[in-house]
Design a protein around this motif. Sequence first.
Motif, short mmCIF file in Angstrom:
data_model
loop_
_atom_site.label_atom_id
_atom_site.label_comp_id
_atom_site.label_asym_id
_atom_site.label_seq_id
_atom_site.Cartn_x
_atom_site.Cartn_y
_atom_site.Cartn_z
N GLY A 34 0.92 -1.13 -0.02
CA GLY A 34 -0.14 0.07 -0.19
C GLY A 34 0.73 1.16 0.10
O GLY A 34 1.98 1.29 0.73
N PHE A 35 0.47 2.34 -0.63
CA PHE A 35 1.27 3.43 -0.75
C PHE A 35 0.71 4.48 0.35
O PHE A 35 -0.31 4.91 0.08
CB PHE A 35 1.40 3.99 -2.36
CG PHE A 35 2.27 5.39 -2.27
CD1 PHE A 35 3.53 5.10 -2.34
CD2 PHE A 35 1.70 6.58 -2.13
CE1 PHE A 35 4.50 5.88 -2.25
CE2 PHE A 35 2.71 7.55 -2.25
CZ PHE A 35 4.37 7.46 -2.38
N LYS A 36 1.34 4.54 1.35
CA LYS A 36 0.91 5.31 2.66
C LYS A 36 -0.40 4.71 3.09
O LYS A 36 -1.19 5.77 3.46
CB LYS A 36 1.10 6.81 2.33
CG LYS A 36 2.34 7.20 1.69
CD LYS A 36 2.25 8.81 1.28
CE LYS A 36 3.72 9.23 1.08
NZ LYS A 36 3.74 10.56 0.77
N TRP A 82 6.06 4.06 2.62
CA TRP A 82 5.81 5.41 3.05
C TRP A 82 6.34 6.53 2.21
O TRP A 82 6.25 7.84 2.58
CB TRP A 82 6.17 5.60 4.48
CG TRP A 82 5.47 4.59 5.41
CD1 TRP A 82 5.82 3.41 5.98
CD2 TRP A 82 4.06 4.63 5.90
NE1 TRP A 82 4.76 2.89 6.56
CE2 TRP A 82 3.91 3.49 6.74
CE3 TRP A 82 2.96 5.67 5.67
CZ2 TRP A 82 2.58 3.35 7.00
CZ3 TRP A 82 1.89 5.31 6.42
CH2 TRP A 82 1.48 4.28 7.08
N SER A 83 6.87 6.05 1.24
CA SER A 83 7.66 7.01 0.16
C SER A 83 8.03 6.21 -1.32
O SER A 83 7.88 5.35 -1.48
CB SER A 83 8.79 7.62 0.60
OG SER A 83 10.05 6.28 0.66
N MET A 141 3.06 -4.60 -6.88
CA MET A 141 1.82 -3.93 -7.02
C MET A 141 1.99 -2.63 -6.00
O MET A 141 2.20 -3.03 -4.85
CB MET A 141 0.46 -4.53 -6.64
CG MET A 141 0.34 -5.87 -7.44
SD MET A 141 0.02 -5.60 -9.37
CE MET A 141 -1.18 -4.32 -9.30
N VAL A 142 1.80 -1.39 -6.43
CA VAL A 142 1.90 -0.16 -5.52
C VAL A 142 0.23 0.19 -5.54
O VAL A 142 0.00 0.82 -6.64
CB VAL A 142 2.73 0.75 -5.97
CG1 VAL A 142 2.73 2.10 -4.97
CG2 VAL A 142 4.10 0.31 -5.97
N ARG A 169 1.25 9.94 -12.10
CA ARG A 169 2.23 10.87 -11.47
C ARG A 169 3.04 10.12 -10.37
O ARG A 169 4.36 10.43 -10.36
CB ARG A 169 1.57 12.09 -10.69
CG ARG A 169 1.04 13.26 -11.53
CD ARG A 169 0.60 14.10 -10.91
NE ARG A 169 0.08 15.52 -11.73
CZ ARG A 169 1.25 16.55 -11.93
NH1 ARG A 169 2.44 16.43 -11.28
NH2 ARG A 169 0.69 17.34 -12.75
N LEU A 170 2.36 9.22 -9.59
CA LEU A 170 3.24 8.44 -8.78
C LEU A 170 4.13 7.46 -9.48
O LEU A 170 5.31 7.42 -9.11
CB LEU A 170 2.24 7.61 -7.66
CG LEU A 170 3.00 6.85 -6.84
CD1 LEU A 170 3.82 7.48 -5.73
CD2 LEU A 170 1.94 6.06 -5.90
N ALA A 171 3.56 6.90 -10.29
CA ALA A 171 4.47 5.92 -11.51
C ALA A 171 5.60 6.77 -11.83
O ALA A 171 6.86 6.32 -11.68
CB ALA A 171 3.75 5.37 -12.32
#
Length: 294
Positions: free
Chosen positions: A173-175, A196-197, A218-219, A282-284
């Motif tokens: 999980g992202f954050k 967390w980052s 997987m994020v 954007r995160l990717a």
Amino acid sequence: MIVAEAVEAALAAKKPLVALESTVITHGLPAPVNLETARRLEAAVRAEGAVPATIGILAGEVHVGLSDSQLEELATRSDVEKASLWNLAAVVARKQWGGTTVATTAHLAARAGIHVFATGGIGGVHPLPYDESSDLLALSRTPVVVVSAGPKSILDLAATLERLESYGVGVVGFKTMYLPAFHSPDSPYELPSTVWSEAEAAAAWRAARELGLPAATMVFNPVSKGIPFAQVQAWVDQANSEARAAGIGGKDLTPYLLRRLSELSDGLSDEVNLRLLEENARLAARIARELLSV
Ligand code: PSU
Ligand code: MN
């Protein structure tokens, strides 16, 4: 495979790249937002300092990186196949047009040497009658970072999460410590791990490579300003029972459910879908930059 010049150049210069799928353009979103979205996702990747590579099939040629007119062609033609793994080779052999699903895009991205891929929501296990996306098995054997907002909310989330576990797909999980559920930023289902980052996400990918794991990382990135979980589930239950009553299944099921959800939510689900796609792109891009920073 035809690799676009900009993508080829980025690969050679070891610049950050982000693959984008095209089923969301050809089958997931209605015109004209589909084309606008495809353009916005590429712009979002560029804004974060990476090079976008939208993957799709034109006249039987797999393209890694599409020009604007090629994007437009895919978004507007009416004879585009939903190219998953079981028909990919036939679509190519028969010189057809195809939008590539998560399963297919992940495979093609990895083959082209692109390590990071952004999508909206992944396919998974549907409520009965039995229907399971090939995304899950593909992700278990395709080493690529996939940034998504979780499994699509139309799915049986508990069963989908179980399947990710049993297939050995890397999940973080992202954050967040809970499974994001596409239109909803959270669900009651606990994830096995959290990063967390962007740097931690990149480190998880590197560790998977060092350990020789075959699967994707997987994020899961929770959407900002999503729809409450219980509300989405109520719409999903209705859409699923309507699909059952109308006998809709197979490759038409996911597109049908997404459209019905849009109607039931008065367009809100589409608005959230667009936002999460852009946030994931954007995160990717930021993770792709991290991967190259060591
Ligand atoms: N994410 C979206 N919209 C979509 C899809 C994902 O926001 O339309 C597509 C993806 O290409 C995914 C596919 O792989 O839906 C899943 O279809 P199926 O359940 O038939 O495998
Ligand atoms: Mn299916």
